[in-house]
Design a protein around this motif. Structure first.
Motif, mmCIF file in Angstrom:
data_model
loop_
_atom_site.group_PDB
_atom_site.id
_atom_site.type_symbol
_atom_site.label_atom_id
_atom_site.label_comp_id
_atom_site.label_asym_id
_atom_site.label_seq_id
_atom_site.Cartn_x
_atom_site.Cartn_y
_atom_site.Cartn_z
ATOM 1 N N HIS A 146 0.924 -1.178 -0.250
ATOM 2 C CA HIS A 146 -0.260 0.062 -0.133
ATOM 3 C C HIS A 146 0.756 1.337 0.067
ATOM 4 O O HIS A 146 0.477 2.277 -0.812
ATOM 5 C CB HIS A 146 -0.903 -0.002 1.329
ATOM 6 C CG HIS A 146 -2.133 -0.928 1.135
ATOM 7 N ND1 HIS A 146 -3.351 -0.333 1.096
ATOM 8 C CD2 HIS A 146 -2.363 -1.992 0.455
ATOM 9 C CE1 HIS A 146 -4.333 -1.332 0.963
ATOM 10 N NE2 HIS A 146 -3.772 -2.350 0.529
ATOM 11 N N GLU A 200 0.958 4.327 -2.939
ATOM 12 C CA GLU A 200 0.825 5.597 -2.380
ATOM 13 C C GLU A 200 2.136 6.424 -3.012
ATOM 14 O O GLU A 200 1.849 7.536 -3.589
ATOM 15 C CB GLU A 200 0.768 5.852 -0.875
ATOM 16 C CG GLU A 200 0.658 7.433 -0.619
ATOM 17 C CD GLU A 200 0.810 7.453 1.041
ATOM 18 O OE1 GLU A 200 0.473 8.835 1.409
ATOM 19 O OE2 GLU A 200 0.701 6.719 1.463
ATOM 20 N N LYS A 234 1.493 6.916 -7.085
ATOM 21 C CA LYS A 234 0.428 7.861 -7.171
ATOM 22 C C LYS A 234 1.109 9.220 -6.855
ATOM 23 O O LYS A 234 0.657 10.161 -7.699
ATOM 24 C CB LYS A 234 -0.766 7.538 -6.372
ATOM 25 C CG LYS A 234 -1.695 6.246 -6.815
ATOM 26 C CD LYS A 234 -2.217 6.519 -8.260
ATOM 27 C CE LYS A 234 -2.997 7.284 -8.191
ATOM 28 N NZ LYS A 234 -3.902 7.504 -9.357
ATOM 29 N N GLU A 235 1.887 9.353 -5.921
ATOM 30 C CA GLU A 235 2.406 10.618 -5.501
ATOM 31 C C GLU A 235 3.408 10.991 -6.749
ATOM 32 O O GLU A 235 3.257 12.146 -7.255
ATOM 33 C CB GLU A 235 3.093 10.814 -4.258
ATOM 34 C CG GLU A 235 2.093 10.717 -3.247
ATOM 35 C CD GLU A 235 2.986 11.124 -1.939
ATOM 36 O OE1 GLU A 235 4.067 11.177 -1.990
ATOM 37 O OE2 GLU A 235 2.154 10.848 -0.828
ATOM 38 N N ILE A 256 7.254 8.422 3.212
ATOM 39 C CA ILE A 256 5.988 8.179 3.696
ATOM 40 C C ILE A 256 6.051 7.396 4.812
ATOM 41 O O ILE A 256 5.351 7.584 5.763
ATOM 42 C CB ILE A 256 5.185 7.191 2.454
ATOM 43 C CG1 ILE A 256 4.688 8.273 1.334
ATOM 44 C CG2 ILE A 256 3.973 6.903 3.359
ATOM 45 C CD1 ILE A 256 4.195 7.437 0.215
ATOM 46 N N ARG A 314 -7.479 4.447 4.406
ATOM 47 C CA ARG A 314 -7.071 6.082 4.169
ATOM 48 C C ARG A 314 -5.886 6.036 4.854
ATOM 49 O O ARG A 314 -5.550 5.771 6.059
ATOM 50 C CB ARG A 314 -8.143 6.923 4.724
ATOM 51 C CG ARG A 314 -7.636 8.254 4.176
ATOM 52 C CD ARG A 314 -8.608 9.473 4.773
ATOM 53 N NE ARG A 314 -9.902 9.209 4.360
ATOM 54 C CZ ARG A 314 -10.484 9.732 3.524
ATOM 55 N NH1 ARG A 314 -10.005 10.532 2.763
ATOM 56 N NH2 ARG A 314 -11.693 9.507 3.256
ATOM 57 N N GLN A 315 -4.450 6.466 3.976
ATOM 58 C CA GLN A 315 -3.428 6.987 4.613
ATOM 59 C C GLN A 315 -3.196 8.070 3.977
ATOM 60 O O GLN A 315 -2.702 8.267 2.725
ATOM 61 C CB GLN A 315 -2.187 5.699 4.509
ATOM 62 C CG GLN A 315 -1.883 5.217 3.176
ATOM 63 C CD GLN A 315 -1.248 3.884 3.082
ATOM 64 O OE1 GLN A 315 -1.616 3.160 3.642
ATOM 65 N NE2 GLN A 315 -0.312 3.934 2.564
ATOM 66 N N PHE A 345 -4.015 9.175 0.220
ATOM 67 C CA PHE A 345 -4.303 8.048 -0.509
ATOM 68 C C PHE A 345 -5.260 7.012 0.101
ATOM 69 O O PHE A 345 -5.395 6.808 1.131
ATOM 70 C CB PHE A 345 -2.939 7.364 -0.674
ATOM 71 C CG PHE A 345 -2.842 5.752 -1.267
ATOM 72 C CD1 PHE A 345 -3.197 5.977 -2.829
ATOM 73 C CD2 PHE A 345 -2.778 4.565 -0.583
ATOM 74 C CE1 PHE A 345 -3.251 4.703 -3.355
ATOM 75 C CE2 PHE A 345 -2.859 3.554 -1.265
ATOM 76 C CZ PHE A 345 -3.035 3.453 -2.848
ATOM 77 N N ASP A 393 -7.312 3.297 -0.647
ATOM 78 C CA ASP A 393 -7.257 1.827 -1.409
ATOM 79 C C ASP A 393 -8.297 0.964 -0.914
ATOM 80 O O ASP A 393 -8.423 0.921 0.272
ATOM 81 C CB ASP A 393 -5.789 1.507 -1.281
ATOM 82 C CG ASP A 393 -5.525 0.363 -2.387
ATOM 83 O OD1 ASP A 393 -6.172 0.046 -3.141
ATOM 84 O OD2 ASP A 393 -4.360 0.040 -2.271
ATOM 85 N N THR A 404 1.874 4.267 9.019
ATOM 86 C CA THR A 404 3.034 4.084 8.027
ATOM 87 C C THR A 404 4.233 3.961 8.807
ATOM 88 O O THR A 404 5.198 3.062 8.415
ATOM 89 C CB THR A 404 3.025 4.715 6.850
ATOM 90 O OG1 THR A 404 3.341 6.316 7.406
ATOM 91 C CG2 THR A 404 1.770 5.067 6.035
#
Length: 643
Positions: free
Chosen positions: A78, A82, A85-86, A128, A174-175, A178, A180, A190
């Motif tokens: 995960h 993230e 995606k960043e 992260i 949710r983190q 992001f 998922d 994280t």
């Protein structure tokens, strides 16, 4: 309101509701709180932050357990998604599970990822983790979730949700920014992932594993409890890379594989010498143990596989053909054919146990993406055998087989074995009563041998439970090779009978057993275990006779002939090259013994012996070397440099 929390040891603690796994762990010790990653609540994995409001049985999952590592690896996937995606917002995320030793995530992106991208992604993952973003579980309405993921361009996620059963609770994690789709559980934040992860490689993958679907890009990684474990794993992988049987097979001229015969091995002379040494060894050992060797056909009418149950269970993995208006299958396994041999002629209880063995050549239509050197092939030979016996003979036969297996593995240099008992799967043949008796017989045999074993519920074959024997190699990897399976079903399905002591007709029990499994795969394991430097009894060239001067050619040929007459695999190198060059070349080929022959050796009837891995040279009479080397080969000694 107070609730009761029951722990694995039976202890009960009363706490105020609601509570969480974090609070429960902290109430036990701060050390447990630091190492906790999830919690088992009534046998179901939950997030540590999820509220508990009723009486429950709990077990805290820590980062150093198998369950805990699975959670860490799932979170690493995960965090990687993230990071992607960043860095690359146009990318779609699809599926990202934990796997053995690590994790992966499949991404949909027009531009191909590069190794440089992996460095960037890993760097962002560390950021992260440093942010220590809170990870929160949210329950969403199905239609809302589908609309949301479609709105942000994540059509794969929307498709996954659409295909879930109506009864499925839709949970989103949710983190930071992001989100998922995931069932969980996940870490509280994280930062708990720490620094024990690394991205390892890129690969291609099809959406949902179907080649008719879109091709995706898969990024693999590994994750561990801490950086120390990560370093140890990476060191093992580095060592495994050096031992890769595909590279060694080419370097040592043992075998090759080519596109015209995918999943099939072209054995070269040296590789075939090793193959024959292994097969002949097993044949002799089986003969000593009362097995009778047979040979059965390669191509058999499909009706036999339908009767045995293999066609319905493994039909997609079978190669089939048609001729003369009949449908045939190329043999994927040997057991139904062995029953046909048993069925010839009337059998009595006095004939049991009957042990039939075959180096059976089999073919299975493995997916091309699963093929791997000689470890995973489509064409292979098994050291297969089937023992037909009475129910009263099961335990003794299984115990004798385990003793046999230990002897063989020790001769090949494997001392550490992991034992697993696999019990009835959901899809199976035979009555529950038969399965009860078969499972009990195997369990008793394991216990009578004083072995520690693991239970694998639901992992048995469709016709019976089994014991799996896995070897641990010199760098800690497990290889499942041996197996013994109790089958009350197939003999009856295929008409096998014997005359019992009371004159009645009875169906024999059938024990399926193998020690090496696939010979191809076992040879791959051996090559990697010994890094190509096979012990003298297995080496393709056991001795190389190399001349120092041309005047010694005649004597060198005599030495080679004497070695061959003594039953040793020996070659002679008469090339007009310097002896140092010859020694280096044959050392690279990992020949156990290099015999250097010069004028002095020819005059005195001696040999100057260099052993693989040693710079020392020993001069001795030829007869002495042959006697000592023969003893080493016959005793199946393991060379000190092999592992």
């Amino acid at each position: 309101m107070s609730i009761n929390i029951t722990f694995p040891d039976g202890a009960v603690k009363q706490v105020e509701a609601p509570t969480t796994g974090i609070e429960i762990a902290n109430g036990i010790s701060s050390g447990l709180r630091r190492n906790a990653v999830a919690i088992n609540v009534n046998g179901e994995q939950w997030d540590l932050s999820r509220e508990i409001t009723t009486d429950v049985t709990v077990d805290i999952i820590t980062r150093d357990t198998e369950e805990g590592l699975e959670v860490l690896r799932h979170d690493a996937a995960h965090v990687m998604a993230e990071a992607v995606k960043e860095l690359y917002p146009e990318t779609q995320v699809t599926i990202g599970p934990s796997i053995e030793n690590g994790f992966y995530y499949d991404f949909a992106r027009d531009e191909a990822f590069t190794p440089e991208d992996l460095d960037k992604i890993e760097g962002r993952m560390k950021e992260i983790v440093k942010r220590n973003e809170t990870i929160e579980r949210e329950v969403w309405d199905r239609n809302e979730a589908i609309s949301y993921f479609k709105s942000i361009g994540e059509v794969y996620k929307a498709e996954i949700i659409s295909d879930l059963p109506e009864s499925e609770t839709i949970t989103v994690y949710r983190q930071g920014e992001f989100l998922d789709l995931c069932r969980g559980p996940h870490l509280p934040s994280t930062g708990i992932l720490r620094d024990g992860f690394k991205l390892t490689k890129l690969a291609g993958a099809y959406w949902r594993g179907d080649s008719n679907n879109a091709q995706l890009q898969r990024i693999y990684g590994t994750a561990w409890s801490d950086k120390k474990q990560l370093k140890a794993y990476l060191k093992r992988m580095e060592e495994a890379e050096k031992r890769d049987h595909r590279k060694l097979g080419k370097a040592l001229d043992l075998f090759h594989i080519q596109d015209e015969a995918p999943g099939s091995v072209f054995w070269h002379p040296k590789g075939w010498a090793v193959y024959q040494a292994v097969q002949q060894y097993m044949g002799a050992k089986q003969y000593e143990r009362g097995y009778q060797e047979i040979r059965t056909p390669q191509v058999v009418d499909i009706s036999l596989w339908e009767k045995s149950g293999h066609a319905s269970k493994f039909g997609d993995d079978m190669f089939t053909l048609s001729t003369d208006d009949r449908n045939y299958a190329i043999k994927p396994m040997n057991c139904p054919c062995h029953v046909q041999v048993f069925n010839q002629g009337l059998k009595s209880y006095r004939d049991l146990p009957l042990r039939l063995a075959e180096f059976g050549s089999c073919h299975r239509n493995e997916m091309s993406g699963a093929l791997h050197g000689i470890m995973r092939v489509r064409s292979f030979v098994q050291d297969d055998a089937h023992i037909f016996c009475t129910e009263d003979q099961i335990q003794e036969e299984v115990k004798e087989f385990i003793d046999f297996l230990h002897e063989v593995y020790a001769d090949f240099g494997f001392e550490e074995i992991v034992y697993k008992l696999s019990t009835r799967p959901e899809q199976r043949v035979g009555s529950d009563e038969d399965w009860d008796r078969a499972e009990e017989a195997l369990e008793l045999a394991l216990n009578d041998n004083g072995l520690d074993w693991e239970l694998q519920p639901g992992e048995g074959a469709f016709y019976g439970p089994k014991i799996e024997f896995s070897l641990k190699d010199c760098i800690g990897r497990l290889w499942q090779c041996g197996t013994v399976q109790v089958d009350f079903s197939m003999p009856g399905r295929l008409g096998a009978e014997y005359i019992a002591e009371d004159g009645s007709k009875q169906v024999p029990v059938m024990l399926h057993r193998a020690i090496l499994g696939s010979l191809e795969r076992f040879l791959g394991i051996l090559i990697e275990q010994h890094a190509g430097a096979l012990p003298a009894w297995l080496a393709p060239q056991q001795a190389m006779v190399a001349t120092i001067v041309t005047d010694a050619n005649d004597y060198a040929q005599e030495v080679a002939n004497a070695l061959r007459n003594a039953g040793l695999r020996a070659d002679v190198d008469l090339r007009n090259e310097k002896i140092g060059y010859k020694v280096r070349e044959h050392s690279l080929q990992k020949v156990p013994a290099i015999l250097c022959i010069g004028k002095r050796e020819a005059e005195e009837g001696t040999v100057a012996v260099r052993r693989f891995g040693s710079k020392a040279q020993t001069v001795m009479p030829l007869e002495q070397f042959i006697e000592e080397f023969q003893r080493e080969v016959e005793d199946k000694q393991m060379s000190e440099t092999a592992s």
